[in-house]
Scaffold this motif. Structure first.
Motif, PDB file in Angstrom:
ATOM      1  N   VAL A  91       0.698   8.502  -0.265  1.00 49.73           N
ATOM      2  CA  VAL A  91      -0.027   7.378  -0.858  1.00 49.73           C
ATOM      3  C   VAL A  91       0.246   7.533  -2.381  1.00 49.73           C
ATOM      4  O   VAL A  91       0.536   6.758  -3.225  1.00 49.73           O
ATOM      5  N   ASN A 125      -5.277  -2.371   8.781  1.00 46.97           N
ATOM      6  CA  ASN A 125      -4.091  -1.926   7.593  1.00 46.97           C
ATOM      7  C   ASN A 125      -4.527  -2.607   6.409  1.00 46.97           C
ATOM      8  O   ASN A 125      -4.323  -2.012   5.187  1.00 46.97           O
ATOM      9  N   LEU A 143      -5.425  -0.491   2.712  1.00 48.07           N
ATOM     10  CA  LEU A 143      -4.628  -0.923   1.636  1.00 48.07           C
ATOM     11  C   LEU A 143      -5.756  -0.745   0.531  1.00 48.07           C
ATOM     12  O   LEU A 143      -5.454  -0.200  -0.761  1.00 48.07           O
ATOM     13  N   VAL A 176      -1.135   2.102   7.152  1.00 46.00           N
ATOM     14  CA  VAL A 176      -1.439   2.566   6.005  1.00 46.00           C
ATOM     15  C   VAL A 176      -2.534   3.610   6.128  1.00 46.00           C
ATOM     16  O   VAL A 176      -2.464   4.807   5.419  1.00 46.00           O
ATOM     17  N   TRP A 179       2.277  -5.823   2.443  1.00 47.89           N
ATOM     18  CA  TRP A 179       2.328  -4.954   3.590  1.00 47.89           C
ATOM     19  C   TRP A 179       2.820  -6.047   4.688  1.00 47.89           C
ATOM     20  O   TRP A 179       2.465  -7.171   4.481  1.00 47.89           O
ATOM     21  N   LEU A 232      -1.301   7.062   6.156  1.00 47.03           N
ATOM     22  CA  LEU A 232      -0.248   7.911   5.352  1.00 47.03           C
ATOM     23  C   LEU A 232      -0.944   9.100   4.719  1.00 47.03           C
ATOM     24  O   LEU A 232      -2.226   9.042   4.449  1.00 47.03           O
ATOM     25  N   TYR A 240      -0.140  -3.695  -4.483  1.00 53.84           N
ATOM     26  CA  TYR A 240       0.375  -4.072  -2.637  1.00 53.84           C
ATOM     27  C   TYR A 240      -0.411  -5.249  -2.270  1.00 53.84           C
ATOM     28  O   TYR A 240      -1.618  -4.798  -1.698  1.00 53.84           O
ATOM     29  N   LEU A 260      -4.089   1.560  -2.570  1.00 52.69           N
ATOM     30  CA  LEU A 260      -2.833   0.611  -2.889  1.00 52.69           C
ATOM     31  C   LEU A 260      -3.010  -0.591  -3.082  1.00 52.69           C
ATOM     32  O   LEU A 260      -1.906  -1.152  -4.023  1.00 52.69           O
ATOM     33  N   LEU A 313       5.450  -2.490   2.218  1.00 52.61           N
ATOM     34  CA  LEU A 313       5.240  -1.570   2.791  1.00 52.61           C
ATOM     35  C   LEU A 313       5.206  -1.866   4.449  1.00 52.61           C
ATOM     36  O   LEU A 313       4.624  -3.135   4.599  1.00 52.61           O
ATOM     37  N   THR A 315      -7.084   3.247   0.428  1.00 50.47           N
ATOM     38  CA  THR A 315      -6.139   3.948  -0.448  1.00 50.47           C
ATOM     39  C   THR A 315      -6.189   3.683  -1.630  1.00 50.47           C
ATOM     40  O   THR A 315      -5.384   4.666  -2.624  1.00 50.47           O
TER      41      THR A 315
END
Ligand code: GAL
Length: 539
Positions: free
Chosen positions: A309, A53, A57, A301, A35, A304, A67, A62, A297, A60
């Motif tokens: 996601v 953020n 990450l 975040v 990110w 989203l 990521y 991610l 990304l 979520t």
């Protein structure tokens, strides 16, 4: 002297030679993921923006999908250095300095990246690492030591405001700066992935190919072109898909420059952010993955949607991106609405994607032969639609109805009778002077000319292991001094050598396939990165 055939085979195979000599995994063996704040926030951020953020990450899921690096882009520093020549972190954005931010990012199980610039000022006119304007001592090593002391794992070195001394070329000045940064990173005492922006400062010029040929000696990834459209709070819903298509268009023909540890970077994933529909977000993920482009990304975040996601976190699509071979997709076919892409994966499977650029739905049906497999009634494909997860066994064709701006993507396992796919698809060159628009950027080679890609059978070529270029049963030859297709034979005039620059050199007379002013093909002496002599072949 090595036999000519051996040299020819080496030249054709060269873009796919992978991995470092000792068998060690290179840094960034697969495309970097993470990110970065830039495309969503530009300079409107503080430490809290970065950390929220980073936490998102994790929350979520991610981060767990890969990521794994959080990078702070431009504007984190002050305009000037301190009295010892050290960079100064902007105390308003980072009241406790940078180190605690890096530590907090690390504590979340993420890597930490930072932005600097090879010039005397960054693009935002903050202190750069490069030589001062007018010449003098650069700060690459000093800044690298500072970054290492914070625990930096990834450096993006932009290329605004590079000082070019009198009598030196712009290319030489950039090369000196990126080489100096690369040498400094070797002394950092920790592995730091190096993202170079040098090629982006030469996009559209002959020197672009020169710069693209050396960035891989110094770093792991490079931005080679213009920025993807950024978010603007005043106009959050401004459509951004056109810029995604443009970045895809200029990245796709550059496959010969990439391999594990060396990646073309098509810029940030803005999929999931405003200005991008779900179909468009799927397209960006599928296209970037087909190209083995870094997946970085750049959105908020925490905001989203669950749907976004799930698109950005689609494990099967990410696996196409992260495939260890790192191969660029081949543009199998392009017509005014549709692009068909094919990609080799490790272990004898493949990925196929179809982008619908049109504003109306498109139907597609692809046979194994369209993808380069043997035309054999027994050749069937096991296919998995990577968005729906639906599996098809022993399919004789791949079929889909694709929504406007959406991209279908499958992984396929061919039956043994399909054989290995030949290198089949378009041969393209980039058109002069058309910028920021996918339509018209690539011209397709047909029998005696280049022109707008129409998807006609004359635009489908197979590159043989001997370096012949076959289309519709004929081979590209030279007749009366002009390139033209003829029945295939063992004439040396039908053998073409392909090099890293992208030239197609006739094995018989050493001349280069050239797209003349009227777009009719000619053979001319090879020049220095002549844009009308640079071709992109099936990978
Ligand atoms: C651009 C770069 C962007 C961002 C920006 C910062 O040159 O392409 O990604 O880094 O500078 O000023």
């Amino acid at each position: 002297m090595l036999p000519a055939l051996f040299l020819l085979l080496c030249a054709l195979a060269a873009p796919h030679i992978a991995l470092s000599a000792g068998g060690d995994r290179p840094l960034a063996a697969v495309p970097p993921m993470g990110w970065n704040d830039w495309a969503h926030y530009q300079c409107h951020f503080t430490a809290e923006t970065i950390l929220s953020n980073a936490r998102a990450l994790v929350d979520t899921g991610l981060r767990a999908k890969g990521y794994n690096t959080v990078t702070i882009d431009d504007c984190w520093m002050k305009k000037d250095r301190d009295e010892h020549g050290n960079l100064q972190v902007d105390p308003e954005r980072f009241p406790h300095g940078m180190k605690p931010v890096a530590q907090a990012v690390h504590a979340l199980g993420l890597k930490f990246g930072i932005y600097e610039d090879a010039g005397y000022e960054t693009c935002g006119r903050f202190a750069g690492s490069g030589e001062p304007d007018g010449g003098g001592r650069d700060h690459f090593l000093q800044d690298t030591k500072l970054f290492a002391s914070w625990g930096v794992d990834y450096l993006k070195l932009d290329g605004c405001n590079v000082y070019v001394p009198n009598g030196e070329s712009k290319v030489a000045a950039y090369r000196k700066a990126y080489k100096a940064q690369s040498a400094a990173l070797k002394r950092a005492g920790r592995p730091i992935v190096f993202s170079e922006s040098a090629p982006a400062y030469f996009q559209g010029t002959p020197d672009w190919y020169d710069v693209l040929s050396w960035v891989g000696d110094y770093g792991q990834l490079w931005r080679e072109g213009s920025d993807v459209a950024t978010f603007h709070a005043k106009e959050p819903d401004r459509p951004r898909f056109h810029s995604v298509l443009w970045n895809y268009a200029y990245n796709l023909p550059l496959g010969r420059f990439q391999k594990p540890g060396n990646w073309n970077d098509a810029d940030f994933i803005i999929g999931g952010d405003t200005g991008m529909s779900t179909a468009e977000s799927r397209s960006q993920m599928a296209l970037w993955s087909m190209m083995s482009a870094p997946l970085i990304l750049s959105s908020e975040v925490g905001k989203l949607s669950p749907e976004a996601v799930s698109v950005l976190g689609n494990k099967a699509v990410i696996a196409i991106d992260q495939d260890p071979l790192g191969r660029m997709a081949t543009l199998v076919r392009r017509n005014p609405s549709i692009d068909v892409l094919f990609k080799h994966l490790k272990g004898g499977s493949y990925a196929v994607a179809v982008l619908n650029r049109a504003n109306t739905p498109s139907r597609i049906e692809l046979s194994p032969a369209d993808l380069g497999f043997r035309s054999d009634a027994e050749c069937r494909l096991d296919a998995r639609d990577l968005w729906s997860g639906a599996e098809q066994r022993a399919a004789s064709t791949l079929q889909a109805e694709i929504d406007p701006h959406d991209t279908a993507i499958w992984s396929i396992h061919p039956a043994a009778s399909c054989g290995s796919p030949s290198r089949t698809g378009t041969i393209t060159m980039t058109a002069a002077g058309r910028h920021r628009d996918i339509n018209g950027y690539a011209l397709c080679l047909a029998s005696g000319q280049v022109g707008a890609c129409s998807g006609s059978p004359a635009e489908t070529w197979t590159v043989t292991s001997e370096g012949a270029l076959q289309s519709q049963g004929n081979c590209l030859d030279v007749a009366d001094g002009k390139p033209a297709t003829q029945p295939c034979s063992d004439s040396k005039l039908q053998h073409w050598r392909y090099n890293l620059t992208g030239e197609l050199i006739n094995a018989s007379n050493g001349e280069c396939l050239t797209a003349g002013a009227t777009q009719n093909l000619t053979l001319e002496s090879c020049g220095q990165n002549r844009l009308d002599q640079i071709w992109s072949l099936p990978n």
